[in-house]
Design an enzyme around this catalytic site. Sequence first.
Site, PDB file in Angstrom:
ATOM      1  CG  ASP A   1     -56.593  25.073 -20.031  1.00  0.00           C
ATOM      2  OD1 ASP A   1     -55.435  24.942 -20.443  1.00  0.00           O
ATOM      3  OD2 ASP A   1     -56.873  25.516 -18.895  1.00  0.00           O
TER       4      ASP A   1
ATOM      5  CD  GLU B   1     -43.583  18.891 -34.541  1.00  0.00           C
ATOM      6  OE1 GLU B   1     -43.868  19.180 -33.358  1.00  0.00           O
ATOM      7  OE2 GLU B   1     -43.135  17.785 -34.877  1.00  0.00           O
TER       8      GLU B   1
ATOM      9  CE  LYS C   1     -43.253  17.453 -29.637  1.00  0.00           C
ATOM     10  NZ  LYS C   1     -43.326  17.691 -31.077  1.00  0.00           N
TER      11      LYS C   1
ATOM     12  CG  HIS D   1     -39.691  15.598 -39.521  1.00  0.00           C
ATOM     13  ND1 HIS D   1     -39.247  15.795 -38.239  1.00  0.00           N
ATOM     14  CD2 HIS D   1     -40.990  15.261 -39.396  1.00  0.00           C
ATOM     15  CE1 HIS D   1     -40.232  15.572 -37.404  1.00  0.00           C
ATOM     16  NE2 HIS D   1     -41.286  15.240 -38.077  1.00  0.00           N
TER      17      HIS D   1
HETATM   18  C1  MEV Z   1     -42.138  14.796 -33.297  1.00  0.00           C
HETATM   19  O1  MEV Z   1     -42.863  15.972 -33.067  1.00  0.00           O
HETATM   20  C2  MEV Z   1     -42.880  13.628 -32.700  1.00  0.00           C
HETATM   21  C3  MEV Z   1     -42.132  12.295 -32.765  1.00  0.00           C
HETATM   22  O2  MEV Z   1     -40.837  12.415 -32.189  1.00  0.00           O
HETATM   23  C4  MEV Z   1     -42.957  11.298 -31.990  1.00  0.00           C
HETATM   24  C5  MEV Z   1     -42.301   9.943 -31.784  1.00  0.00           C
HETATM   25  O3  MEV Z   1     -41.067   9.885 -31.769  1.00  0.00           O
HETATM   26  O4  MEV Z   1     -43.055   8.987 -31.624  1.00  0.00           O
HETATM   27  C6  MEV Z   1     -41.924  11.857 -34.179  1.00  0.00           C
END
Ligand code: MEV
Length: 438
Positions: free
Chosen positions: A296, A85, A280, A393
Site C-alpha cells: 500500500d 516517470e 520526493k 531527463h
Molecule cells: C524528480 O522526480 C525527482 C527529483 O526532483 C528529486 C530531487 O530533486 O532530489 C530529481
Amino acid sequence: MPNQIAGFSKLSKQEKINWIAKEYFSNPSEAISLLKRYWNADEKLQQLHDEFIENTITNFYLPLGIAPNFLINGKQYTIPMAIEESSVVAAASKSAKFWASRGGFKTTVLSTEKIGQVHFIFSGDSSKLDKFFLEIKDKCISATESITKNMQKRGGGILDIELRNKTHLIENYYQLHATFETVDSMGANFINSCLEQFAKTLKEEALLNDAFSEAEKNIQIVMSILSNYVPNCIVRAEVSCRVEELIEKNIPNAQDFAKKFVRAVQIAEVEPFRAVTHNKGIMNGIDAVVLATGNDFRAVEAGIHAYAARNGQYSSLSHAKIENDVFYFWMEIPLALGTVGGLTSLHPLVKFCLEMLEKPNAKELMQIVAVAGLAQNFAALRSLTTTGIQEGHMKMHLNNIINQFEATAEERILITNHFKENVVSHAAVVEFIENLRK
Ligand code: MEV
C-alpha cells in the site's frame, strides 16, 4: 452535464461503460473500443482484476521496469519497479552499479512494531478510568484470542495496550494505544480486527463496572483504526566508501563532489521547500517497489512524510557526511510492508516480482525498498550537483517525443544524432521532425 444515476454499482460492466460513453464522449463507440483494448484476452485474468475494486471498466497500465545489479548486504538483487516517470529505473540501475563496485548497500531493520488505536470519549473521573483499564486489560487481550491465534503461531500478536489520556487536546478524549508485531503481513486487517474487539470489550465492561457513575459507564467509541504512522518500524540503508573512490566519468574531482553532495543534503535538512523535492526523489524509488510488490504505497507515503516532520519541521529523510576521508550516505525510514496476504498472493505480477526478489520476508522487503529509495536519492543528487537533472531527463523526453510522432527507424537515428549536439526542448524536436518530413 450528465444526469445523476441511481444504482450504478448494480449495472453490468458493459452497461456502466455504455453509460459513461454516452454521457461524456462525443464519439461513444471510440471511447468504448479504447476501454476494451485494455481488457485482457484471458478472461479469468480480467475477472481477477475486475474484482479487485468496484465499478471496474478496464485496466490502467503502468510500466513494470527492472533495475539489476543491486548488491545489498553482499547479496545480488534485481529490483522490480512499477512507475510511469521516465529516468527513475535508469537512475536506480546506475546507482546500483555505482555502489556495487564500492561495497554495495548495507541495511538493518531496527524495529518492526505496528500501531493501532481505539479513540473514545469517557465523561468522568480519569483516575477511575485508569483503575478500570488495569482491571480489564487482560480481558481485552484474551477476547481477541480467535483473531490472534494464527498470528501468534507465526511469531506475532499483540505487544501491549496502553490507556492514553488526551483530555488536554479534546475534552474527555482517551485512547487505547496498542502495539503489534505482524511478522510478514502488513497487518492492517489483523490490527483493525483486534482494535474493534478491544473497543467492544471496553464498552461492555464499562457498562458492568459498579465503580462508574451512569455517565462514566457510557463510554462512546469514536473509532478503532490502525495508524499508518509507524515510527517504531524502522529500516536503515547506507552506503559508504573512501572519498577518492567516488571518482568516475561525471565526477572528476571526488573531494569537490563529496563536499557538494553533503552540502546538498544539508540544504534538504534545513529547508522544507527543498526537503519535499529531495524526499520526493526518494519516494520515486520507494513507491515503485512498494507498488510492484503489491503493498500500500499511500500508507507508506503518509507514514514516511509524517516521520520526515517528526521534529516539528519537514526535513530530509537522508543524511550524508565526510569523516576521516570516508563518504557516508544513509537513511532511516518507517516502512510497514507485507509479503503475505493482501495483493501479494492475488496479483500474478506481484507474485512474479516477489519470486524475482527470491521470496523475501517482510524484513527483507523493508531493506530492499529502503535501498531503492536511497539509490534514487543518490542518483538525483549526483545529477543535480554535477551535470544538472535536465540532461538525463531530456534524453528520455526526446524518446517520448519520437514515439509520439511515430518516427521511423531512419528518422529516429537522424533525430537522436542531431540532439546529441543540440539542446532538447519539445519545440525544437517538433520543428526538427517537421523539417525532416517536408
Ligand atoms: C524528480 O522526480 C525527482 C527529483 O526532483 C528529486 C530531487 O530533486 O532530489 C530529481
